[in-house]
Scaffold this motif. Structure first.
Motif, mmCIF file in Angstrom:
data_model
loop_
_atom_site.group_PDB
_atom_site.id
_atom_site.type_symbol
_atom_site.label_atom_id
_atom_site.label_comp_id
_atom_site.label_asym_id
_atom_site.label_seq_id
_atom_site.Cartn_x
_atom_site.Cartn_y
_atom_site.Cartn_z
ATOM 1 N N ARG A 6 0.835 -1.215 0.000
ATOM 2 C CA ARG A 6 0.000 0.000 0.000
ATOM 3 C C ARG A 6 0.865 1.258 0.000
ATOM 4 N NH1 ARG A 6 -2.749 -1.186 4.385
ATOM 5 N NH2 ARG A 6 -4.216 -2.397 3.144
ATOM 6 N N VAL A 7 1.867 1.301 0.842
ATOM 7 C CA VAL A 7 2.718 2.486 0.954
ATOM 8 C C VAL A 7 3.588 2.655 -0.283
ATOM 9 C CG1 VAL A 7 4.668 3.479 2.226
ATOM 10 C CG2 VAL A 7 2.700 2.572 3.468
ATOM 11 N N LEU A 8 4.193 1.588 -0.766
ATOM 12 C CA LEU A 8 5.055 1.699 -1.944
ATOM 13 C C LEU A 8 4.245 2.058 -3.183
ATOM 14 C CD1 LEU A 8 7.525 -1.278 -1.343
ATOM 15 C CD2 LEU A 8 7.858 1.141 -0.823
ATOM 16 N N ASN A 9 3.036 1.511 -3.301
ATOM 17 C CA ASN A 9 2.174 1.891 -4.422
ATOM 18 C C ASN A 9 1.816 3.375 -4.353
ATOM 19 O OD1 ASN A 9 2.132 -0.731 -5.430
ATOM 20 N ND2 ASN A 9 -0.086 -0.746 -5.707
ATOM 21 N N ALA A 10 1.500 3.846 -3.148
ATOM 22 C CA ALA A 10 1.173 5.259 -2.988
ATOM 23 C C ALA A 10 2.358 6.134 -3.378
ATOM 24 C CB ALA A 10 0.755 5.553 -1.547
ATOM 25 N N MET A 11 3.554 5.749 -2.957
ATOM 26 C CA MET A 11 4.745 6.532 -3.277
ATOM 27 C C MET A 11 5.040 6.518 -4.776
ATOM 28 S SD MET A 11 7.212 5.604 0.006
ATOM 29 C CE MET A 11 8.392 6.942 -0.226
ATOM 30 N N ASP A 12 4.656 5.435 -5.432
ATOM 31 C CA ASP A 12 4.854 5.326 -6.879
ATOM 32 C C ASP A 12 3.712 5.941 -7.686
ATOM 33 O OD1 ASP A 12 7.339 4.053 -6.905
ATOM 34 O OD2 ASP A 12 6.446 2.063 -6.662
ATOM 35 N N LYS A 14 0.700 4.736 -7.833
ATOM 36 C CA LYS A 14 -0.117 3.650 -8.359
ATOM 37 C C LYS A 14 -1.400 3.500 -7.531
ATOM 38 C CE LYS A 14 3.907 1.009 -9.975
ATOM 39 N NZ LYS A 14 4.690 -0.256 -9.814
ATOM 40 N N PRO A 15 -2.390 2.743 -8.040
ATOM 41 C CA PRO A 15 -3.628 2.539 -7.284
ATOM 42 C C PRO A 15 -3.377 1.818 -5.960
ATOM 43 C CG PRO A 15 -3.920 1.916 -9.589
ATOM 44 C CD PRO A 15 -2.452 2.146 -9.392
ATOM 45 N N VAL A 16 -4.171 2.150 -4.959
ATOM 46 C CA VAL A 16 -4.115 1.498 -3.650
ATOM 47 C C VAL A 16 -5.527 1.064 -3.259
ATOM 48 C CG1 VAL A 16 -2.080 2.737 -2.811
ATOM 49 C CG2 VAL A 16 -4.335 3.752 -2.515
ATOM 50 N N ASP A 17 -5.598 0.091 -2.348
ATOM 51 C CA ASP A 17 -6.916 -0.342 -1.892
ATOM 52 C C ASP A 17 -7.548 0.681 -0.954
ATOM 53 O OD1 ASP A 17 -5.033 -0.820 0.101
ATOM 54 O OD2 ASP A 17 -5.985 -2.670 0.803
ATOM 55 N N ARG A 18 -6.714 1.451 -0.302
ATOM 56 C CA ARG A 18 -7.150 2.587 0.530
ATOM 57 C C ARG A 18 -5.955 3.492 0.782
ATOM 58 N NH1 ARG A 18 -4.952 2.332 5.418
ATOM 59 N NH2 ARG A 18 -4.604 0.338 6.490
ATOM 60 N N VAL A 19 -6.223 4.704 1.214
ATOM 61 C CA VAL A 19 -5.140 5.656 1.483
ATOM 62 C C VAL A 19 -4.341 5.189 2.702
ATOM 63 C CG1 VAL A 19 -4.591 8.031 2.128
ATOM 64 C CG2 VAL A 19 -6.411 7.579 0.477
ATOM 65 N N PRO A 20 -3.017 5.092 2.596
ATOM 66 C CA PRO A 20 -2.195 4.716 3.760
ATOM 67 C C PRO A 20 -2.134 5.843 4.793
ATOM 68 C CG PRO A 20 -0.928 4.643 1.692
ATOM 69 C CD PRO A 20 -2.230 5.302 1.389
ATOM 70 N N VAL A 21 -1.769 5.474 6.006
ATOM 71 C CA VAL A 21 -1.723 6.419 7.130
ATOM 72 C C VAL A 21 -0.422 6.223 7.901
ATOM 73 C CG1 VAL A 21 -2.829 7.138 9.290
ATOM 74 C CG2 VAL A 21 -4.242 6.363 7.357
ATOM 75 N N GLY A 22 0.192 7.330 8.335
ATOM 76 C CA GLY A 22 1.368 7.237 9.194
ATOM 77 C C GLY A 22 1.535 8.492 10.039
ATOM 78 N N THR A 288 -7.253 9.458 -3.816
ATOM 79 C CA THR A 288 -6.676 8.269 -3.191
ATOM 80 C C THR A 288 -5.326 7.883 -3.796
ATOM 81 O OG1 THR A 288 -7.868 6.827 -4.737
ATOM 82 C CG2 THR A 288 -8.967 7.358 -2.645
ATOM 83 N N ARG A 289 -4.929 8.544 -4.856
ATOM 84 C CA ARG A 289 -3.700 8.153 -5.549
ATOM 85 C C ARG A 289 -2.572 9.139 -5.233
ATOM 86 N NH1 ARG A 289 -4.416 5.206 -11.256
ATOM 87 N NH2 ARG A 289 -2.243 4.752 -11.766
ATOM 88 N N GLY A 290 -1.409 8.598 -4.907
ATOM 89 C CA GLY A 290 -0.276 9.466 -4.606
ATOM 90 C C GLY A 290 -0.480 10.285 -3.355
ATOM 91 N N PHE A 291 -1.124 9.708 -2.349
ATOM 92 C CA PHE A 291 -1.442 10.429 -1.116
ATOM 93 C C PHE A 291 -1.315 9.503 0.076
ATOM 94 C CE2 PHE A 291 -5.144 12.240 1.579
ATOM 95 C CZ PHE A 291 -4.278 13.010 2.336
ATOM 96 N N ILE A 292 -0.590 9.957 1.088
ATOM 97 C CA ILE A 292 -0.471 9.254 2.361
ATOM 98 C C ILE A 292 -0.888 10.225 3.456
ATOM 99 C CG2 ILE A 292 1.059 8.048 3.972
ATOM 100 C CD1 ILE A 292 2.917 7.455 1.587
ATOM 101 N N LYS A 316 -10.323 2.956 6.389
ATOM 102 C CA LYS A 316 -10.767 1.584 6.106
ATOM 103 C C LYS A 316 -12.245 1.572 5.708
ATOM 104 C CE LYS A 316 -7.469 -1.045 8.949
ATOM 105 N NZ LYS A 316 -7.300 -1.928 10.125
ATOM 106 N N LYS A 317 -13.043 2.405 6.364
ATOM 107 C CA LYS A 317 -14.471 2.475 6.016
ATOM 108 C C LYS A 317 -14.668 3.067 4.627
ATOM 109 C CE LYS A 317 -15.866 4.734 9.718
ATOM 110 N NZ LYS A 317 -16.779 5.421 10.656
#
Length: 319
Positions: A6-12, A14-22, A288-292, A316-317
């Protein structure tokens, strides 16, 4: 999709199943830098279920070059030499990172906090001394920046190659509008900033640029606009630049942040419904793309950690 994907896809981008969080914060000052600090990092990510871990450099802020206390006049900076890979300042950080990565066992990505050369020097001396010498003899101070850059490159390379980190979280500072003009910053500070980033990009392409708004003063963001990093994090609430605006400003790179890190921010003091409403708004505005999702900077260490889980629950929701 697991956390790493999820995180590497976001950094690239690419599509993710949901926005990552940190999110991240400094651990207690009296904490043992080895076992206690290692376990605190692991306990935090397991409690809050965030998608990546930023490993903090707590205990290693001041650059401990033995020459620094002897600096009296600008020309004294020419005495500095790199500490080298075996210095405890470097070895101890690598060993701590290695232990954390080992305990995570591939669960998520890790990024280690590394400061830019000027900040290391500012921490190790004083604001007044450094700026005075930089005005009086910029070449001498820039020599010192380059020496520190060599050690920062050594540290970063070992953190990735030996410590197992996926990349570094590279903190650039000192571009406040009152400190330098854009031209001065690019002349005096940018060369050592970029030297570290460009070298680390040869080791890992997954590095985060943190444009730090630590002092609460606006920075000349344009000086960092072309810095080579996969992902960019900045102080939205200091710079008055939203995540969506930042995507354009940084030429489509992955953006990290969105929440105010200060005590007056909704993440620190807001009730659950407000934190989650803000989370929804962030995703709706940024996409949702390219966003953490993260914060402007380090959060107060006394923040209620449940507030982080509220954000994770909401994304997640929304998936």
């Amino acid at each position: 999709m697991n956390k790493r994907e999820r995180v590497l896809n976001a950094m690239d981008g690419k599509p993710v199943d949901r926005v990552p969080v940190g999110f991240w914060f400094h651990f207690p000052e009296d904490m043992d830098l080895k076992k206690e600090c290692v376990n605190a990092h692991i306990d935090f990510i397991h409690r809050c279920d965030t998608d990546f871990l930023k490993i903090m450099c707590d205990g290693y802020f001041d650059y401990p070059n033995p020459i620094i206390p002897e600096i009296k006049k600008p020309e004294d900076w020419y005495q500095m030499q790199p500490m080298g890979k075996d210095h405890p300042f470097i070895r101890e950080q690598v060993e701590r990172a290695k232990e954390i990565v080992k305990k995570l066992d591939g669960e998520c990505c890790t990024f280690y906090n590394v400061f830019c050369p000027m900040s290391y020097l500012r921490f190790g001396t004083s604001e007044e001394l450094l700026m005075s010498h930089l005005r009086e003899n910029p070449e001498a101070v820039m020599y010192a920046f380059d020496v520190i850059a060599q050690d920062a490159i050594t540290l970063s390379t070992l953190l990735i190659q030996e410590g197992g980190c996926d990349g570094i979280y590279y903190c650039v500072q000192n571009a406040e509008e009152w400190r330098f003009t854009a031209e001065e910053y690019r002349k005096y500070v940018t060369p050592s900033d970029r030297k570290v980033l460009e070298a680390v990009n040869e080791v890992s392409q997954y590095n985060i640029l943190h444009c730090c708004g630590w002092a609460g003063d606006k920075n000349r963001m344009e000086v960092w606009q072309d810095y080579p990093a996969k992902t960019v994090n900045w102080a939205v609430f200091v710079e008055d630049m939203s995540m969506k605006e930042g995507k354009t400003f940084f030429d489509g790179k992955c953006v990290l942040g969105g929440f105010d890190n200060r005590p007056q921010g909704v993440l620190y003091q807001g009730p659950k419904e407000e934190v989650q409403a803000f989370t929804r708004k962030l995703v709706e505005e940024t996409g949702t793309r390219g966003f953490i999702i993260g914060a402007d900077c380090t959060l107060p260490r006394d923040i209620d950690k449940d507030h982080f889980t509220w954000v994770v629950e909401e994304v997640k929701k929304m998936a």
